[in-house]
Scaffold this motif. Structure first.
Motif, PDB file in Angstrom:
ATOM      1  N   ALA A  57       0.729  -1.221  -0.091  1.00 18.29           N
ATOM      2  CA  ALA A  57      -0.003   0.092   0.078  1.00 18.29           C
ATOM      3  C   ALA A  57       0.738   1.218   0.175  1.00 18.29           C
ATOM      4  CB  ALA A  57      -1.219   0.032   1.258  1.00 18.29           C
ATOM      5  N   ARG A  58       0.738   2.235  -0.866  1.00 17.07           N
ATOM      6  CA  ARG A  58       1.513   3.379  -1.098  1.00 17.07           C
ATOM      7  C   ARG A  58       0.500   4.470  -1.781  1.00 17.07           C
ATOM      8  NH1 ARG A  58       7.103   2.907  -1.585  1.00 17.07           N
ATOM      9  NH2 ARG A  58       7.625   0.626  -1.620  1.00 17.07           N
ATOM     10  N   CYS A  59       0.737   5.840  -1.784  1.00 21.11           N
ATOM     11  CA  CYS A  59       0.207   6.515  -2.387  1.00 21.11           C
ATOM     12  C   CYS A  59       0.314   6.556  -3.747  1.00 21.11           C
ATOM     13  CB  CYS A  59       0.436   8.066  -1.735  1.00 21.11           C
ATOM     14  SG  CYS A  59       2.006   8.347  -1.796  1.00 21.11           S
ATOM     15  N   PRO A 150     -15.801  -0.299   3.097  1.00 21.23           N
ATOM     16  CA  PRO A 150     -15.418  -1.215   1.993  1.00 21.23           C
ATOM     17  C   PRO A 150     -16.662  -1.964   1.495  1.00 21.23           C
ATOM     18  CG  PRO A 150     -14.371  -1.864   4.257  1.00 21.23           C
ATOM     19  CD  PRO A 150     -15.215  -0.563   4.430  1.00 21.23           C
ATOM     20  N   LYS A 151     -16.598  -2.377   0.216  1.00 15.41           N
ATOM     21  CA  LYS A 151     -17.752  -2.920  -0.391  1.00 15.41           C
ATOM     22  C   LYS A 151     -18.006  -4.501   0.145  1.00 15.41           C
ATOM     23  CE  LYS A 151     -17.736  -4.749  -4.454  1.00 15.41           C
ATOM     24  NZ  LYS A 151     -18.158  -5.269  -5.950  1.00 15.41           N
ATOM     25  N   SER A 152     -19.075  -4.643   0.410  1.00 11.86           N
ATOM     26  CA  SER A 152     -19.337  -5.977   1.053  1.00 11.86           C
ATOM     27  C   SER A 152     -19.098  -7.221   0.005  1.00 11.86           C
ATOM     28  CB  SER A 152     -20.584  -6.353   1.884  1.00 11.86           C
ATOM     29  OG  SER A 152     -21.503  -6.000   0.889  1.00 11.86           O
ATOM     30  N   PRO A 153     -18.314  -8.154   0.430  1.00 10.51           N
ATOM     31  CA  PRO A 153     -18.007  -9.077  -0.823  1.00 10.51           C
ATOM     32  C   PRO A 153     -19.515  -9.699  -1.182  1.00 10.51           C
ATOM     33  CG  PRO A 153     -16.789  -9.624   1.314  1.00 10.51           C
ATOM     34  CD  PRO A 153     -17.860  -8.548   1.742  1.00 10.51           C
ATOM     35  N   ASP A 154     -19.659  -9.389  -2.485  1.00 13.95           N
ATOM     36  CA  ASP A 154     -21.025  -9.616  -2.960  1.00 13.95           C
ATOM     37  C   ASP A 154     -20.700 -10.913  -3.967  1.00 13.95           C
ATOM     38  OD1 ASP A 154     -19.410  -8.444  -4.778  1.00 13.95           O
ATOM     39  OD2 ASP A 154     -20.868  -7.359  -5.552  1.00 13.95           O
ATOM     40  N   ILE A 155     -20.453 -12.145  -3.433  1.00 11.38           N
ATOM     41  CA  ILE A 155     -19.951 -13.083  -3.938  1.00 11.38           C
ATOM     42  C   ILE A 155     -20.651 -14.318  -3.177  1.00 11.38           C
ATOM     43  CG2 ILE A 155     -18.242 -14.871  -4.729  1.00 11.38           C
ATOM     44  CD1 ILE A 155     -16.294 -12.579  -4.999  1.00 11.38           C
ATOM     45  N   GLY A 187      -9.682  -9.520  -7.319  1.00 11.49           N
ATOM     46  CA  GLY A 187      -9.874  -7.816  -7.447  1.00 11.49           C
ATOM     47  C   GLY A 187      -8.531  -7.306  -8.045  1.00 11.49           C
ATOM     48  N   THR A 188      -8.638  -6.600  -8.953  1.00  7.52           N
ATOM     49  CA  THR A 188      -7.446  -6.065  -9.814  1.00  7.52           C
ATOM     50  C   THR A 188      -7.680  -4.578  -9.955  1.00  7.52           C
ATOM     51  OG1 THR A 188      -8.290  -6.714 -12.016  1.00  7.52           O
ATOM     52  CG2 THR A 188      -6.625  -8.115 -10.875  1.00  7.52           C
ATOM     53  N   GLY A 189      -8.157  -4.034  -8.911  1.00  8.29           N
ATOM     54  CA  GLY A 189      -7.968  -2.597  -8.759  1.00  8.29           C
ATOM     55  C   GLY A 189      -6.641  -2.020  -8.084  1.00  8.29           C
ATOM     56  N   SER A 190      -6.835  -0.792  -7.824  1.00  6.49           N
ATOM     57  CA  SER A 190      -5.474  -0.319  -7.256  1.00  6.49           C
ATOM     58  C   SER A 190      -4.631  -1.179  -6.207  1.00  6.49           C
ATOM     59  CB  SER A 190      -5.451   1.162  -6.570  1.00  6.49           C
ATOM     60  OG  SER A 190      -5.965   1.976  -7.679  1.00  6.49           O
ATOM     61  N   SER A 191      -5.782  -1.512  -5.301  1.00  7.14           N
ATOM     62  CA  SER A 191      -5.421  -2.372  -4.054  1.00  7.14           C
ATOM     63  C   SER A 191      -4.650  -3.722  -4.539  1.00  7.14           C
ATOM     64  CB  SER A 191      -6.615  -2.608  -3.145  1.00  7.14           C
ATOM     65  OG  SER A 191      -7.052  -1.397  -2.749  1.00  7.14           O
ATOM     66  N   GLY A 192      -5.526  -4.399  -5.577  1.00  3.87           N
ATOM     67  CA  GLY A 192      -5.041  -5.784  -6.061  1.00  3.87           C
ATOM     68  C   GLY A 192      -3.621  -5.501  -6.718  1.00  3.87           C
ATOM     69  N   ILE A 193      -3.634  -4.445  -7.743  1.00  9.45           N
ATOM     70  CA  ILE A 193      -2.565  -4.517  -8.380  1.00  9.45           C
ATOM     71  C   ILE A 193      -1.123  -4.150  -7.636  1.00  9.45           C
ATOM     72  CG2 ILE A 193      -1.409  -2.631  -9.906  1.00  9.45           C
ATOM     73  CD1 ILE A 193      -4.001  -3.167 -11.794  1.00  9.45           C
ATOM     74  N   GLN A 194      -1.479  -3.404  -6.413  1.00 13.41           N
ATOM     75  CA  GLN A 194      -0.214  -2.840  -5.424  1.00 13.41           C
ATOM     76  C   GLN A 194       0.150  -4.178  -4.570  1.00 13.41           C
ATOM     77  OE1 GLN A 194      -1.466   0.535  -3.108  1.00 13.41           O
ATOM     78  NE2 GLN A 194      -0.326   1.972  -4.570  1.00 13.41           N
ATOM     79  N   SER A 195      -0.891  -5.113  -4.132  1.00 13.31           N
ATOM     80  CA  SER A 195      -0.531  -6.106  -3.364  1.00 13.31           C
ATOM     81  C   SER A 195       0.075  -7.321  -4.057  1.00 13.31           C
ATOM     82  CB  SER A 195      -1.773  -6.280  -2.383  1.00 13.31           C
ATOM     83  OG  SER A 195      -2.649  -6.707  -3.015  1.00 13.31           O
ATOM     84  N   GLN A 210      -9.546 -12.197 -11.658  1.00 10.80           N
ATOM     85  CA  GLN A 210      -9.713 -10.858 -12.546  1.00 10.80           C
ATOM     86  C   GLN A 210     -11.024 -10.899 -13.367  1.00 10.80           C
ATOM     87  OE1 GLN A 210      -6.727  -8.610 -15.417  1.00 10.80           O
ATOM     88  NE2 GLN A 210      -8.102  -9.978 -16.617  1.00 10.80           N
ATOM     89  N   ARG A 211     -11.848  -9.748 -12.738  1.00  8.84           N
ATOM     90  CA  ARG A 211     -13.033  -9.437 -13.609  1.00  8.84           C
ATOM     91  C   ARG A 211     -12.859  -8.598 -14.873  1.00  8.84           C
ATOM     92  NH1 ARG A 211     -18.344  -8.315 -10.394  1.00  8.84           N
ATOM     93  NH2 ARG A 211     -17.358  -6.350 -10.054  1.00  8.84           N
ATOM     94  N   THR A 212     -12.209  -7.475 -14.319  1.00  8.78           N
ATOM     95  CA  THR A 212     -11.875  -6.531 -15.544  1.00  8.78           C
ATOM     96  C   THR A 212     -10.422  -5.979 -15.297  1.00  8.78           C
ATOM     97  OG1 THR A 212     -14.179  -5.537 -14.995  1.00  8.78           O
ATOM     98  CG2 THR A 212     -12.716  -4.120 -16.276  1.00  8.78           C
ATOM     99  N   PRO A 213      -9.675  -6.291 -16.395  1.00 11.08           N
ATOM    100  CA  PRO A 213      -8.571  -5.999 -16.334  1.00 11.08           C
ATOM    101  C   PRO A 213      -8.247  -4.302 -16.248  1.00 11.08           C
ATOM    102  CG  PRO A 213      -8.857  -6.603 -18.606  1.00 11.08           C
ATOM    103  CD  PRO A 213     -10.096  -6.832 -17.791  1.00 11.08           C
ATOM    104  N   THR A 330     -10.954   6.428 -17.371  1.00 17.92           N
ATOM    105  CA  THR A 330     -12.494   6.467 -16.963  1.00 17.92           C
ATOM    106  C   THR A 330     -12.734   5.643 -15.684  1.00 17.92           C
ATOM    107  OG1 THR A 330     -13.042   4.625 -18.658  1.00 17.92           O
ATOM    108  CG2 THR A 330     -13.367   6.897 -19.519  1.00 17.92           C
ATOM    109  N   LYS A 331     -11.837   4.635 -15.529  1.00 17.07           N
ATOM    110  CA  LYS A 331     -11.656   3.980 -14.279  1.00 17.07           C
ATOM    111  C   LYS A 331     -10.205   4.325 -13.750  1.00 17.07           C
ATOM    112  CE  LYS A 331     -13.928  -0.316 -13.724  1.00 17.07           C
ATOM    113  NZ  LYS A 331     -14.018  -1.689 -14.113  1.00 17.07           N
ATOM    114  N   ARG A 332     -10.278   4.663 -12.393  1.00 14.08           N
ATOM    115  CA  ARG A 332      -8.871   5.312 -11.847  1.00 14.08           C
ATOM    116  C   ARG A 332      -7.862   4.122 -12.375  1.00 14.08           C
ATOM    117  NH1 ARG A 332      -7.501   9.325  -8.227  1.00 14.08           N
ATOM    118  NH2 ARG A 332      -5.494   8.623  -7.197  1.00 14.08           N
TER     119      ARG A 332
END
Ligand code: NAP
Length: 860
Positions: A57-59, A150-155, A187-195, A210-213, A330-332
């Protein structure tokens, strides 16, 4: 310290949250001499940096900029160790700031606010906590963060897994050791990609679901950027000020290079430089138009995909990692350290959920449509209920007992992202409708805190007790926020910016994308105008200066700014010849307008000599006949020609599917009234007689025009009706001149500053018609007999001196029994609707015009 209290504690202000915003808010409120309590459910200061302790985790904003700037002493005492600091270092910084400013005594940790109620008679908030405390305060300030819920794990089956479960946003303080384990990351958003790269270093086997690259560029972390350090050393104040007045809260030089027109060499050079720099605002600034123009965006997106393909050895995995379902930005976008390289490791596997969706989480692991996986640990990097989640969860109910959740059921509604109607003295720091997540958060936080502090200081000085936005101001701001987003590519993506990541969340663009600088300007103006759009009350006081702070379309405002900066002389100060020459030069720099099937030039026999025309045939089979539209250009009967309205004619042709014939009528002052109108009528008669030769369906003829062109089009309709022919199916009048009376309110409101000025309109009339002729219906069709005229579509623009005469013509036609479609170009000027390819917000208006043109004719 959750002690139940029978007598509620009393404070001037309660702040929820002790992260960057809550700490600074506390500092400023104390400076005002207010009593303050800060509550936070965390065990220490830090906000998002307290919770998000996952590995890596970093800025993603350089720490030279991701830092408090309000206190030069504080800045001197802290040196960041890296370009992008780690979470522990940022948390340490916030602890340091809290201690150094002596803030801790007013902060209570491990307390969660469960509800808050506004007490109207007492003009106070009553806040309840999970420990049963009741706290009363005058001002209730939410420093709850944008990405904190946090988004609740909707799985399906998420609760069943027997192994260890981790949420990146709620990482255990003792850390996690994955050595020798089989680990899943979802999950492959910023948190996934950093960790992911760091988890891969420990895990025996890592499987990424990965749902969305996502687009990610290398952070190139290391020492702080030398150029920024140099600028800071030279003049810290200047640098910080540049950040405050920049678009994103980080000083950069915004490019004016357009992706569509740049050479391949320039494109490549700019992209590679941004890739090497490793900064978000750099890669978002490769081209000036990449956020609005799909073609320019595609260039950057494809270059990033090329990089991914060059890093990842297996072509199939590389392809699966290439984002293709959304425009870049359009996505962070993410900044990473060795993310794509991780997929070359033999023990790392990518599962593409688009191909094999998760069916269920099981006790042992994860079951997809194709496979069963066994795991020792599952890491959810599944994101947040962004921007509204934490605010709604705090369960505040305002004046009428209506909760924020109820009020925002269809999406958040705020004034400036700071306050919301019905919730007096309730402030949101970096709330929805403010730049927040699209900017360097620290700059936006400081701006919000300063604005709130200034507001409360003003209220204190004026003896006021409550502040609340008006419904009008709030609706106006919401509209502006959406207008700003609508001209970008952002609304096309299923992003958390749009609320699209949380099932059932209303889909609206949440942050303000107009820029930190534009936003700061708006907030400053609101305050300077006596808190425009706010109602303020106090003993014996009830004051409200109601209004909307931004009514103009954002791209129209940009064009006006650009033109003002270009320093063009007012046209009315020039000779007709010089004015024509100037317009010809500016026309050369325009985008050409859409492709059409065919464009041919010709001449029409006019009443005294030939009139040039240009014919636009829509794409499609060339032999088929189409409805015919005779178009007359704008320019106050003095300016304009076949080139001047060329992009608009193309646009009308492409949208309506009609053959458009643009006619260059004779101009004043060389030939004055009524020549232009008579030419227009002659052109219509000729077109009717020669419809088939022009590719037109006989009997399906309409007229159209803009400004003075709309004037001669309207007159042509009256002349045709008087002469009992030809039959005209409809008249499209865009911002028409229909009267010479300059006393209507739109002349007072819009007579200066919006390109077509009162002075210019007078100059046009003086060139065209003697004062005695200006009431003649052939000059001022509003004064004519309107019965039996063709149906009309009239477009009026908010910031046009001619707006009210256009409306008057529509009303008068209706009164005469003529069907009228009145299209209001909201937030536009006299000229902006016609600026094809320049003013994006004009496109929906032109779409409506195109539809109206089509409706003049029987369905094919
Ligand atoms: P995020 O960007 O929302 O990413 C969540 C990921 O989880 C997405 O890949 C999403 O896929 C996936 N996902 C969500 N629900 C899923 C489900 N039910 N099944 C499968 N996949 C699912 O969240 P985030 O990574 O925590 O980042 C959020 C924001 O926090 C960032 O955009 C950034 O602004 C901020 N942040 C910043 C940093 C930093 O570098 N400073 C670090 C972390 C976070 P879809 O895309 O298909 O929904």
């Amino acid at each position: 310290m959750n002690k139940p209290a029978s007598v509620p504690e009393q404070f001037d202000a309660v702040v929820v949250g002790a992260g960057f915003s809550g700490l600074y808010m506390l500092y400023r409120l104390r400076q005002l001499g207010l009593s303050v309590k800060v509550l936070d459910s965390a065990g220490d200061v830090g906000g998002t940096w307290y919770w998000n302790r996952y590995p890596g985790a970093r800025c993603d904003i350089p720490t030279t900029d991701y830092t408090y700037s309000f206190d030069p002493e504080l800045e001197k005492e802290w040196t960041w160790s890296e370009k992008y600091a780690t979470q522990p270092e940022i948390l340490e910084y916030l602890r340091f700031a809290a201690d150094r400013l002596g803030l801790r005594p007013d902060i209570e940790f491990s307390v969660t606010v469960t509800s808050a109620r506004w007490d109207e008679p007492e003009k106070r908030w009553t806040i309840t906590t999970d420990g049963g405390q009741e706290i009363r305060c005058r001002y209730y300030i939410m420093a709850t963060g944008c990405l904190s819920m946090p988004k609740s794990p909707d799985i399906e089956g998420a609760g069943r897994f027997a192994g260890r479960v981790y949420l990146t946003s709620r990482w255990p303080h003792e850390g996690a050791d994955f050595t020798g384990q089989r680990v899943a990351v979802i999950g492959t958003g910023s948190s996934g990609i950093q960790s992911i790269p760091l988890i891969a270093r420990q895990a025996r086997r890592l499987t990424v679901f990965q749902r969305t690259p996502n687009f990610s560029i290398p952070a190139h972390n290391g020492p702080a950027p030398a150029d920024r350090l140099e600028r800071l050393a030279e003049d810290r104040d200047e640098y910080r000020d540049a950040a405050r007045w920049s678009r994103g809260g980080v000083p950069i030089d915004p490019t004016d290079i357009l992706g569509g027109t740049a050479s391949e060499a320039v494109r490549r050079e700019r992209f590679e430089a941004a890739w090497e720099q490793g900064e978000l605002f750099g890669i978002l600034n490769v081209f000036a138009d990449q956020g609005v123009n799909p073609a320019a965006n595609d260039i950057v997106a494809e270059m990033i995909r090329e990089k991914i393909r060059s890093i990842v050895t297996d072509p199939g995995i590389a392809e699966a990692l290439c984002p293709k379902d959304h425009y870049f930005g359009t996505k962070r976008p993410c900044l990473d350290t060795g993310y794509f390289e991780t997929y070359d490791l033999p023990h790392v596997q990518l599962v593409d959920l688009r191909k094999q969706p998760i069916v269920s989480i099981t006790e042992e692991g994860i079951e997809t449509a194709d496979e069963s996986f066994g795991f020792d640990a599952i890491v959810y990097a599944t994101g947040f209920d962004a921007m509204t989640g934490a605010l709604v969860a705090a369960d505040a109910a305002g004046r009428d007992g209506v909760s924020l959740k109820e009020k925002w059921a269809a999406g958040p509604s705020t004034y400036l992202g700071l306050m919301t109607t019905g919730f007096p003295n309730f402030f949101m720091l970096t709330g929805p409708g403010s730049p927040s997540v699209l900017s360097n958060m620290t700059v936006s936080i400081e701006q919000h805190v300063d604005w709130v502090a200034g507001c409360l200081e003003n209220m204190r000085d004026e003896g006021l007790e409550t502040i609340e936005p008006t419904a009008l101001a709030e609706a106006g701001w919401n509209q502006h926020v959406q207008d700003c987003a609508a001209i970008t590519l952002h609304p096309t993506a299923n992003s958390w910016y749009m609320g699209a990541n949380v099932p059932g969340k209303p889909r609206v663009f949440l942050p303000y994308i107009g820029g930190v600088n534009a936003y700061r300007q708006a907030c400053d103006e609101v305050a300077a105008q006596g808190y425009l759009g706010f109602r303020l009350t106090g003993p014996g006081e009830d004051r409200c200066r109601d209004g909307v702070i931004r009514r103009m379309q954002p791209d129209v405002a940009m064009v006006l700014e650009f033109m003002a900066a270009a320093g063009m002389p007012p046209l009315e100060t020039l000779s007709a010849a010089d004015a024509r020459a100037l317009l010809a030069v500016t026309a050369e720099a325009r985008p050409p307008g859409p492709e059409v099937g065919e464009v041919t030039d010709g001449v029409i026999p006019g009443p005294s000599g030939h009139l040039p025309y240009r014919l636009y045939r829509p794409a499609g089979p060339s032999e088929g006949l189409r409805p015919l539209v005779m178009y007359f250009h704008g320019g106050g009967w003095v300016l304009g020609n076949l080139d001047s309205d060329d992009p608009l004619c193309r646009d009308l042709c492409a949208r309506s599917g009609a053959v458009v014939v643009s006619v260059n009528y004779r101009h004043a002052p060389e030939v004055r009234f009524p020549a232009a109108a008579l030419d227009a009528f002659a052109a219509v008669q000729w077109a009717d007689a020669n419809a088939i030769e022009l590719g037109g369906i006989p009997g399906q003829l309409a007229v159209a025009g803009w400004s003075a062109g709309a004037n001669v089009a309207a007159v042509a309709c009256q002349l045709a009706r008087g002469a009992e022919g030809p039959h005209i199916s409809g008249q499209l009048l865009v911002c028409p001149v229909v009267d010479s009376d300059m006393t209507r309110p739109s002349y007072t409101e819009n007579g200066d500053g919006y390109i077509l000025t009162t002075a210019l309109m007078r100059w046009f009339w003086d060139h065209y018609a003697d004062p005695a002729d200006r009431g003649d219906p052939r000059a001022a069709p509003l004064h004519g007999n309107l019965e039996g005229l063709p149906e009309a579509c009239i477009v009026t623009a908010d910031f046009d001196p001619l707006r009210d005469e256009g409306v008057a013509y529509a009303r008068a036609l209706e009164a005469a029994g003529v069907p009228v479609r009145l299209v209001r170009a909201r937030g536009h000027t006299h000229t902006s609707v016609t600026m094809v390819g320049v003013v994006i917000s004009g496109a929906p208006v032109r779409a409506e015009i195109g539809e109206a043109l089509g409706d003049f004719f029987p369905a094919p």
